[in-house]
Design a protein around this motif. Structure first.
Motif, PDB file in Angstrom:
ATOM      1  N   TYR A   5      -0.523  -8.927 -21.458  1.00  0.00           N
ATOM      2  CA  TYR A   5      -1.850  -9.259 -20.928  1.00  0.00           C
ATOM      3  C   TYR A   5      -2.826  -8.161 -21.313  1.00  0.00           C
ATOM      4  O   TYR A   5      -2.477  -6.992 -21.301  1.00  0.00           O
ATOM      5  CB  TYR A   5      -1.778  -9.381 -19.411  1.00  0.00           C
ATOM      6  CG  TYR A   5      -3.058  -9.845 -18.764  1.00  0.00           C
ATOM      7  CD1 TYR A   5      -3.460 -11.154 -18.874  1.00  0.00           C
ATOM      8  CD2 TYR A   5      -3.847  -8.971 -18.031  1.00  0.00           C
ATOM      9  CE1 TYR A   5      -4.629 -11.609 -18.273  1.00  0.00           C
ATOM     10  CE2 TYR A   5      -5.019  -9.405 -17.425  1.00  0.00           C
ATOM     11  CZ  TYR A   5      -5.393 -10.735 -17.555  1.00  0.00           C
ATOM     12  OH  TYR A   5      -6.536 -11.165 -16.956  1.00  0.00           O
ATOM     13  N   LEU A   7      -6.014  -6.369 -20.056  1.00  0.00           N
ATOM     14  CA  LEU A   7      -6.765  -6.224 -18.817  1.00  0.00           C
ATOM     15  C   LEU A   7      -8.240  -6.514 -19.043  1.00  0.00           C
ATOM     16  O   LEU A   7      -8.794  -6.172 -20.087  1.00  0.00           O
ATOM     17  CB  LEU A   7      -6.582  -4.811 -18.255  1.00  0.00           C
ATOM     18  CG  LEU A   7      -5.179  -4.477 -17.708  1.00  0.00           C
ATOM     19  CD1 LEU A   7      -5.117  -3.034 -17.249  1.00  0.00           C
ATOM     20  CD2 LEU A   7      -4.801  -5.406 -16.560  1.00  0.00           C
ATOM     21  N   ASN A   8      -8.853  -7.134 -18.058  1.00  0.00           N
ATOM     22  CA  ASN A   8     -10.258  -7.505 -18.139  1.00  0.00           C
ATOM     23  C   ASN A   8     -11.118  -6.244 -18.269  1.00  0.00           C
ATOM     24  O   ASN A   8     -11.186  -5.433 -17.342  1.00  0.00           O
ATOM     25  CB  ASN A   8     -10.644  -8.283 -16.873  1.00  0.00           C
ATOM     26  CG  ASN A   8     -12.026  -8.899 -16.977  1.00  0.00           C
ATOM     27  OD1 ASN A   8     -12.875  -8.436 -17.735  1.00  0.00           O
ATOM     28  ND2 ASN A   8     -12.246  -9.943 -16.211  1.00  0.00           N
ATOM     29  N   ARG A  10     -14.205  -5.818 -18.108  1.00  0.00           N
ATOM     30  CA  ARG A  10     -15.400  -5.782 -17.265  1.00  0.00           C
ATOM     31  C   ARG A  10     -15.092  -5.344 -15.836  1.00  0.00           C
ATOM     32  O   ARG A  10     -15.993  -5.239 -15.010  1.00  0.00           O
ATOM     33  CB  ARG A  10     -16.064  -7.169 -17.256  1.00  0.00           C
ATOM     34  CG  ARG A  10     -16.639  -7.574 -18.605  1.00  0.00           C
ATOM     35  CD  ARG A  10     -17.422  -8.871 -18.504  1.00  0.00           C
ATOM     36  NE  ARG A  10     -16.562  -9.994 -18.201  1.00  0.00           N
ATOM     37  CZ  ARG A  10     -15.936 -10.708 -19.126  1.00  0.00           C
ATOM     38  NH1 ARG A  10     -16.060 -10.389 -20.402  1.00  0.00           N
ATOM     39  NH2 ARG A  10     -15.188 -11.741 -18.779  1.00  0.00           N
ATOM     40  N   LEU A  11     -13.809  -5.135 -15.557  1.00  0.00           N
ATOM     41  CA  LEU A  11     -13.398  -4.704 -14.227  1.00  0.00           C
ATOM     42  C   LEU A  11     -12.849  -3.289 -14.281  1.00  0.00           C
ATOM     43  O   LEU A  11     -12.473  -2.795 -15.350  1.00  0.00           O
ATOM     44  CB  LEU A  11     -12.320  -5.646 -13.680  1.00  0.00           C
ATOM     45  CG  LEU A  11     -12.671  -7.135 -13.545  1.00  0.00           C
ATOM     46  CD1 LEU A  11     -11.459  -7.922 -13.076  1.00  0.00           C
ATOM     47  CD2 LEU A  11     -13.843  -7.335 -12.599  1.00  0.00           C
ATOM     48  N   THR A  12     -12.792  -2.631 -13.133  1.00  0.00           N
ATOM     49  CA  THR A  12     -12.073  -1.356 -13.077  1.00  0.00           C
ATOM     50  C   THR A  12     -10.597  -1.644 -13.302  1.00  0.00           C
ATOM     51  O   THR A  12     -10.134  -2.785 -13.150  1.00  0.00           O
ATOM     52  CB  THR A  12     -12.268  -0.677 -11.715  1.00  0.00           C
ATOM     53  OG1 THR A  12     -11.620  -1.473 -10.708  1.00  0.00           O
ATOM     54  CG2 THR A  12     -13.744  -0.510 -11.387  1.00  0.00           C
ATOM     55  N   LYS A  13      -9.830  -0.644 -13.642  1.00  0.00           N
ATOM     56  CA  LYS A  13      -8.412  -0.874 -13.909  1.00  0.00           C
ATOM     57  C   LYS A  13      -7.691  -1.420 -12.674  1.00  0.00           C
ATOM     58  O   LYS A  13      -6.822  -2.282 -12.776  1.00  0.00           O
ATOM     59  CB  LYS A  13      -7.754   0.422 -14.393  1.00  0.00           C
ATOM     60  CG  LYS A  13      -8.181   0.818 -15.805  1.00  0.00           C
ATOM     61  CD  LYS A  13      -7.447   2.061 -16.277  1.00  0.00           C
ATOM     62  CE  LYS A  13      -7.874   2.408 -17.703  1.00  0.00           C
ATOM     63  NZ  LYS A  13      -7.186   3.622 -18.210  1.00  0.00           N
ATOM     64  N   GLU A  15      -9.042  -3.220 -10.226  1.00  0.00           N
ATOM     65  CA  GLU A  15      -9.442  -4.617 -10.052  1.00  0.00           C
ATOM     66  C   GLU A  15      -8.775  -5.518 -11.090  1.00  0.00           C
ATOM     67  O   GLU A  15      -8.379  -6.647 -10.786  1.00  0.00           O
ATOM     68  CB  GLU A  15     -10.964  -4.731 -10.172  1.00  0.00           C
ATOM     69  CG  GLU A  15     -11.720  -4.089  -9.009  1.00  0.00           C
ATOM     70  CD  GLU A  15     -13.210  -4.016  -9.284  1.00  0.00           C
ATOM     71  OE1 GLU A  15     -13.593  -4.088 -10.477  1.00  0.00           O
ATOM     72  OE2 GLU A  15     -13.990  -3.883  -8.322  1.00  0.00           O
ATOM     73  N   ALA A  16      -8.643  -4.994 -12.315  1.00  0.00           N
ATOM     74  CA  ALA A  16      -8.031  -5.791 -13.378  1.00  0.00           C
ATOM     75  C   ALA A  16      -6.553  -6.057 -13.103  1.00  0.00           C
ATOM     76  O   ALA A  16      -6.036  -7.134 -13.404  1.00  0.00           O
ATOM     77  CB  ALA A  16      -8.208  -5.088 -14.726  1.00  0.00           C
ATOM     78  N   GLU A  19      -6.364  -8.759 -10.529  1.00  0.00           N
ATOM     79  CA  GLU A  19      -6.590 -10.043 -11.197  1.00  0.00           C
ATOM     80  C   GLU A  19      -5.336 -10.491 -11.933  1.00  0.00           C
ATOM     81  O   GLU A  19      -4.945 -11.659 -11.889  1.00  0.00           O
ATOM     82  CB  GLU A  19      -7.758  -9.920 -12.174  1.00  0.00           C
ATOM     83  CG  GLU A  19      -8.063 -11.208 -12.922  1.00  0.00           C
ATOM     84  CD  GLU A  19      -9.104 -11.020 -14.002  1.00  0.00           C
ATOM     85  OE1 GLU A  19     -10.202 -11.559 -13.851  1.00  0.00           O
ATOM     86  OE2 GLU A  19      -8.792 -10.339 -15.014  1.00  0.00           O
ATOM     87  N   TRP A  20      -4.671  -9.561 -12.601  1.00  0.00           N
ATOM     88  CA  TRP A  20      -3.457  -9.852 -13.373  1.00  0.00           C
ATOM     89  C   TRP A  20      -2.369 -10.435 -12.470  1.00  0.00           C
ATOM     90  O   TRP A  20      -1.747 -11.447 -12.786  1.00  0.00           O
ATOM     91  CB  TRP A  20      -2.974  -8.543 -14.025  1.00  0.00           C
ATOM     92  CG  TRP A  20      -1.925  -8.692 -15.082  1.00  0.00           C
ATOM     93  CD1 TRP A  20      -2.127  -8.788 -16.419  1.00  0.00           C
ATOM     94  CD2 TRP A  20      -0.502  -8.718 -14.884  1.00  0.00           C
ATOM     95  NE1 TRP A  20      -0.926  -8.874 -17.071  1.00  0.00           N
ATOM     96  CE2 TRP A  20       0.084  -8.835 -16.157  1.00  0.00           C
ATOM     97  CE3 TRP A  20       0.324  -8.651 -13.769  1.00  0.00           C
ATOM     98  CZ2 TRP A  20       1.459  -8.891 -16.341  1.00  0.00           C
ATOM     99  CZ3 TRP A  20       1.703  -8.713 -13.950  1.00  0.00           C
ATOM    100  CH2 TRP A  20       2.259  -8.824 -15.215  1.00  0.00           C
ATOM    101  N   PRO A 113      -8.447 -16.930 -17.917  1.00  0.00           N
ATOM    102  CA  PRO A 113      -9.252 -16.067 -18.800  1.00  0.00           C
ATOM    103  C   PRO A 113      -9.619 -16.786 -20.091  1.00  0.00           C
ATOM    104  O   PRO A 113      -8.839 -17.602 -20.606  1.00  0.00           O
ATOM    105  CB  PRO A 113      -8.316 -14.879 -19.066  1.00  0.00           C
ATOM    106  CG  PRO A 113      -7.329 -14.894 -17.957  1.00  0.00           C
ATOM    107  CD  PRO A 113      -7.136 -16.336 -17.594  1.00  0.00           C
TER     108      PRO A 113
END
Length: 470
Positions: A5, A7-8, A10-13, A15-16, A19-20, A113
Motif C-alpha cells: 500500500y 500511504l496517502n 495528503r495525510l499525516t503518517k 492518519e494514513a 486509513e490503511w 483510493p
C-alpha cells in the motif's frame, strides 16, 4: 490480496496508517475478532517507525475500531464493526454483490483510493487542482456579495451563459443566452429534457456501449431503453434504422466527442445519416459534450454543428476538468422548448446555486485555466501512450481509434462481471462491460481510466487473465 500500500501523501503518517487499517477492515481483509499485523511488522511493511504505528493503533483503540489484548496484540472489534458498518458497506464488501449500476455508483462514491480505481470516472486531484480556485472564490465574494442573499436568475448566471454562446460560436454552433439554462450537472439536464419530451412507456435510444448511469436513470422513469451498437464512426446506422422503424424512439442520447466509454469521435457521414433518421422519425438528440474540453485540438464534429439546435439538445459541464463539487452544467435547447425546460427546472429546484456558476465563469475566462487545461491534455496524451505499450506487452489490444480522452475500452477475453467480483474482493474498483449495456449482457470488455490504471493493477489483471485461461 497483496499486502502492499502507498500511504496517502495528503495525510499525516499516523492518519494514513489509520486509513490503511480501516480500508482493510472495509474490504474484509481483516475480519471481526481477527488480529491485525503487529506494530513491528506493520512498521516494516509501510516503511514507518514503530512509534508512528503505535500512535495509530492507540487512536484506533480509542475509537473502538480495534481492541488491544495484553501480550497478544490488536484485534478488530466485532461489536463496533457491526454497529458502525452500514448496510451499504456490507453490500460493498459482499463477496458476491450484484454487479449493476447501483453497485458501481456506490463503489465510485466509496472510500476506495483512486490509485486502486481503474474503473473510476474522475481524474486525479493533482491533475485537476486549480491554483486559482481560492483566488476566484475571493474575487466573487469581495466584488459582489449581495447575490448570495437572493435566488438569482432561473436560467442561470447570465455572463456564464453568454460565455457558452461565444465558445459554441467558435465551434460553428449558433445560439443565444436566452436558449441556455444552467443545471446541476449533465445528470439534471438529462432528467429535465426527458420530462419535457417523454412520457411513461416512451422509447429512448442510447449507445451500446454507453454511459451506465443514463440507462438506469431512464428506466427508473418508466421509459423503455433500447440500444444501438456504437463503433469508432458512430452508431450502426443499419441497426439504428431498424430500431427507429420498430420502436419509434422519441430521443437518442449520446456522447459525440470522446464517447464514454470508448473515447471515440464521430465520422461526418454517420452524423448526416443519423440526423436524417432523426428528422424522418420526428425524434430528438440529447448530445452530451461533457468530455470535449479534454480534446487538444477541438475540430471534432457534433450533431449540433450541423443541426444548429433544431432537433438537438446540447449539454456540457465542468465536472471532469475544473470543479466536480460545483455541479455546474449547461443546457442549450431548441427555441420551441426553452419555456418548457425553464418550467421543469423551476418546479424541480427553482434555481441552481449562482455562487458556483460565478466561480466557474471567473475560472473559465481566466488565462490560467486554459494553460492548466493544456497541461491536463498533455497528461492524458502521455497516459494513453504509456498504456498502449503496457497493454501490448500483456498481449491486449489497445483500441486503434481511441482518442486521448479519459477512457479506453479494451477486450480482456473473459467475463468481466466475474473479473469485477474478484477485483472487488481484492480491493480494486473496476468498470465491467456489462454495465455499459442497458440489458446487462455478458461482456469481455472493460473500461479503464487511463489516469488511474496503475502498473500494480495491470499486474493483477495479467495474473487474473492467465489464471482464467489456465
Amino acid at each position: 490480496m497483496s499486502e502492499t500500500y502507498s500511504l496517502n501523501p495528503r495525510l499525516t503518517k499516523t492518519e494514513a496508517i489509520i486509513e490503511w487499517i480501516n480500508k482493510r477492515i472495509e474490504w474484509h481483509v481483516y475480519k471481526p475478532n481477527q488480529r491485525v499485523p503487529s506494530v513491528r511488522k506493520l512498521a516494516k511493511l509501510l516503511g514507518v517507525s514503530s512509534f508512528t504505528v503505535s500512535q495509530a493503533y492507540e487512536q484506533l483503540v480509542a475509537t473502538n475500531v480495534l481492541t488491544a489484548k495484553q501480550g497478544s496484540g490488536y484485534y478488530v472489534n466485532d461489536l463496533i464493526f457491526e454497529e458502525a458498518v452500514t448496510e451499504v458497506t456490507f453490500k460493498e464488501v459482499d463477496k458476491n454483490p450484484e454487479i449493476d449500476t447501483k453497485w458501481l455508483v456506490r463503489q465510485m462514491f466509496s472510500k476506495t483510493p483512486l490509485d486502486r480505481s481503474p474503473g473510476s470516472g474522475v481524474l486525479p486531484l493533482e491533475w485537476v487542482r486549480n491554483d486559482k480556485m481560492q483566488w476566484a472564490i475571493r474575487q466573487i465574494t469581495n466584488q459582489s456579495p449581495d447575490f448570495i442573499y437572493s435566488y438569482g436568475n432561473i436560467q442561470g448566471f447570465l455572463p456564464l451563459r453568454q460565455q457558452l454562446v461565444q465558445y459554441l460560436g467558435q465551434l460553428g454552433m449558433q445560439t443565444t443566452a436566452d436558449n441556455i439554462i444552467t443545471t446541476a450537472g449533465i445528470s439534471q439536464a438529462v432528467l429535465i429534457v426527458s420530462q419535457v419530451l417523454l412520457s411513461e412507456g416512451d422509447t429512448v435510444l442510447v449507445d451500446e456501449p454507453g454511459w451506465f448511469w443514463l440507462s438506469s436513470s431512464l428506466q427508473r422513469q418508466g421509459l423503455k431503453v433500447v440500444s444501438v451498437r456504437r463503433d469508432h464512426q458512430g452508431p450502426d446506422i443499419e441497426q439504428m434504422t431498424q430500431l427507429f422503424e420498430r420502436y419509434r424512439p422519441k430521443m437518442y442520447l449520446t456522447n459525440s466527442v470522446l464517447h464514454n466509454p470508448t473515447s471515440y469521435n464521430l465520422h461526418p457521414a454517420r452524423v448526416h445519416q443519423v440526423l436524417n433518421l432523426i428528422h424522418k422519425y420526428d425524434a430528438y438528440i440529447f448530445e452530451d459534450d461533457l468530455y470535449a474540453a479534454l480534446l487538444p485540438e477541438d475540430n471534432a464534429l457534433r450533431y449540433s454543428s450541423l443541426d444548429q439546435f433544431e432537433r438537438v439538445f446540447y449539454a456540457t459541464g465542468f465536472s471532469k476538468y475544473m470543479a466536480s463539487g460545483w455541479r455546474v452544467g449547461m443546457l442549450v435547447c431548441p427555441d420551441k422548448f426553452i419555456d418548457d425546460v425553464i418550467g421543469v427546472k423551476t418546479l424541480s429546484n427553482m434555481t441552481t446555486p449562482e455562487f458556483g456558476e460565478r466561480v466557474i465563469h471567473k475560472l473559465w475566462t481566466h488565462g490560467e485555466s486554459r494553460r492548466q487545461l493544456k497541461k491536463l491534455q498533455q497528461h492524458l496524451y502521455i497516459a494513453h501512450q504509456q498504456l498502449r505499450l503496457k497493454l501490448s506487452a500483456m498481449e491486449l489490444e489497445y483500441p486503434e481509434h481511441a482518442q486521448a480522452g479519459m477512457f479506453v475500452w479494451i477486450d480482456v477475453g473473459c467475463d468481466t462481471a466475474k473479473l469485477a467480483l474478484k477485483a472487488h474482493n481484492d480491493g480494486w474498483l473496476i468498470a465491467p462491460g456489462q454495465l455499459f449495456n442497458p440489458n446487462g449482457e455478458y461482456s469481455t470488455f472493460l473500461r479503464l481510466n487511463v489516469a488511474t490504471t496503475s502498473d500494480e493493477f495491470l499486474q493483477w489483471l495479467g495474473k487474473y487473465i492467465s489464471d482464467t485461461k489456465g
